[in-house]
Scaffold this motif. Structure first.
Motif, PDB file in Angstrom:
ATOM      1  N   ASP A   1      -1.411   0.421 -10.109  1.00  0.00           N
ATOM      2  CA  ASP A   1      -2.354   0.023  -9.056  1.00  0.00           C
ATOM      3  C   ASP A   1      -3.174  -1.195  -9.483  1.00  0.00           C
TER       4      ASP A   1
ATOM      5  N   LYS B   1       0.842  -1.203   0.000  1.00  0.00           N
ATOM      6  CA  LYS B   1       0.000   0.000   0.000  1.00  0.00           C
ATOM      7  C   LYS B   1       0.873   1.247   0.000  1.00  0.00           C
TER       8      LYS B   1
ATOM      9  N   GLY C   1      -2.870   4.567   0.785  1.00  0.00           N
ATOM     10  CA  GLY C   1      -3.669   3.349   0.988  1.00  0.00           C
ATOM     11  C   GLY C   1      -3.965   2.591  -0.293  1.00  0.00           C
ATOM     12  N   ASP C   2      -3.662   3.188  -1.468  1.00  0.00           N
ATOM     13  CA  ASP C   2      -3.895   2.470  -2.736  1.00  0.00           C
ATOM     14  C   ASP C   2      -2.968   1.256  -2.807  1.00  0.00           C
ATOM     15  N   ASN C   3      -3.497   0.140  -3.304  1.00  0.00           N
ATOM     16  CA  ASN C   3      -2.657  -1.052  -3.491  1.00  0.00           C
ATOM     17  C   ASN C   3      -1.787  -0.863  -4.721  1.00  0.00           C
TER      18      ASN C   3
END
Lengths: 254, 197
Positions: free
Chosen positions: A212, A55, A174-176
């Protein structure tokens, strides 16, 4: 005149074909590289080409704000385009401004956190924000602010809005992320307690990708794009040559 | 008229040649990329093995310090301490991958027992030096587990490549035919490690 347009058209098909063919090879190379590189856990990251999943985490107090969306992020890219009409009445979008902001950020998985310098990375992310100016639609304050700072006049002919489209791509905290890059020494941490603290992922000699999408999704995309572009490009090259020869024959005959 | 027909035929042959040439380029690039990919995978395996070896060495270097710090407290656990020392000797002597894997398993098992038994010694548990060493060895153990997994992933990718169609054709052409070994000790291999006291 018609034959001149024919030469231009045939040349465009030929050049386009060469471009698509070349791009197919590049994607094939990248697909192989992704397939051949096993995923590392961040805590046991080793120096050299690495692939990690995790993340996005901004450094403390250093979160960016998207220029057009105003959203909190660790990276953003934007494009401002204007709709134009050509002599045949066909509409198209042309960019009047493009830009991006990159800053160091962290990637965190269940085992640890590693610093990432996105300079020189190929950032493959979908559109996060888009807005087109129009009557009766409120323009977000961030876009108004942007237009003021860039001295862009949103009105045309004293009334109505210019057909402007604002697009932003960003990586939010927090984005994967999927990262394929080169791990080297962390220049900001001379005394690292944990293994990953001493490392930083950046552009090395090889490919540097931040996406992402998951590895499976990226490979799924390439699975079709590679053969389509290789064989489609080859077909376009042959088609363009054929077209060019026809035009040259016609010109010789007339 | 005949001249035009001849020119048309020439164009068709030329275009066919170009198309076959492009297909040839695709084939050559494919074979070259398979070869380069296999060389990269082989090097990845060597590199990931070297990365495991570095950690095995680091852990071996920490073991005497650990034994020194605990032996004063664990007088009744002599057998366990001897096991750790023996496993350390075994890993230092190990030459092949299965031998190293077996000795590594022995050390991991013995260390788990040691840390579990340490729970019964409150004075040891409170010892600063022991806490530090335990933390350091646990960290190395975790990293080793990840790197073993990474090594096995590298081996798996290589083995699949040389055994699956159409890559196996190019792999055979260039002599990449032998599958690599995973980092996993079989029961028989574990028994083969002789521990000398």
């Amino acid at each position: 005149m018609a034959s001149f347009e024919g030469v231009i058209g045939a040349s465009a098909v030929l050049i386009g074909g060469i471009g698509i063919f070349w791009n197919g090879f590049y994607k094939f190379y990248k697909k192989r590289l992704i397939e051949n590189t096993p995923t590392s856990k961040i805590r046991s990251i080793a120096m050299g080409m690495v692939e990690i999943n995790g993340k996005a985490v901004p450094p403390q107090g250093k979160v960016l704000t998207g220029l057009l969306s105003g959203d909190k992020c660790v990276y953003y890219r934007y494009a401002v385009e204007e709709r134009k009409t050509d002599s045949k009445g066909r509409q198209y979008w042309t960019a009047i401004d493009r830009g991006e902001k990159r800053a160091h950020f962290y990637v965190k998985d269940e085992t640890g956190t590693v610093l990432l310098d996105p300079t020189g990375a190929e950032v493959d992310i979908p559109v996060d924000f888009t807005h087109t100016l129009s009557e009766g639609r409120k323009t977000p304050a961030t876009i108004v602010q942007y237009m003021v700072s860039k001295k862009i006049n949103p009105k045309q002919f004293f009334f109505g809005y210019r057909p402007l489209r604002f697009t932003e791509w960003h990586i939010a905290p927090g984005d994967n992320l999927y990262v394929l890059g080169t791990a080297g020494s962390n220049p900001f941490k001379t005394k690292a307690v944990r293994n990953e603290e001493g490392a930083m992922i950046a552009k090395g000699k090889g490919t540097f990708v931040i996406s992402d999408s998951s590895e499976k999704e990226i490979l799924g995309k390439y699975k079709w794009q590679v053969p389509l572009q290789l064989f489609g490009g080859a077909a376009l090259i042959v088609g363009g040559l054929w077209f060019l020869m026809q035009v040259i024959t016609f010109l010789n005959g007339s | 008229m005949r001249k035009m027909a001849f020119a048309g035929l020439l164009f068709a042959v030329l275009l066919g040649g170009v198309f076959l040439g492009l297909l040839g380029i695709i084939a050559v690039v494919y074979v070259v990329s398979v070869y380069n990919g296999l060389v990269t995978l082989k090097n990845n395996i060597k590199k990931s093995w070297a990365n495991i070896d570095v950690l095995l060495k680091q852990r071996s270097d920490e073991l005497p310090k650990l034994i020194n710090s605990v032996k004063g407290y664990m007088k009744h656990e002599k057998q366990l301490l001897t096991e750790i020392t023996a496993a350390r000797t075994a890993i230092m002597k190990a030459k092949t991958l299965p031998q190293k894997a077996a000795a590594d398993n022995m050390i991991t098992g013995a260390l788990k027992s040691l840390f579990a038994v340490a729970e019964n010694y409150p004075n040891l548990k409170a010892n600063e030096n022991f806490i530090q060493l335990q933390g350091r060895i646990s960290e190395i153990e975790n990293q080793l587990a990840d790197r073993r997994e990474f090594y096995n992933d590298s081996v798996n990718t290589y083995n699949i490549r040389i055994q699956s169609f159409p890559d196996m054709i190019a792999a055979k052409m260039f002599g990449f035919t032998t599958p690599e070994e995973m980092f996993k000790a079989t029961e028989a291999e574990k028994k083969d490690v002789k521990v000398e006291f």
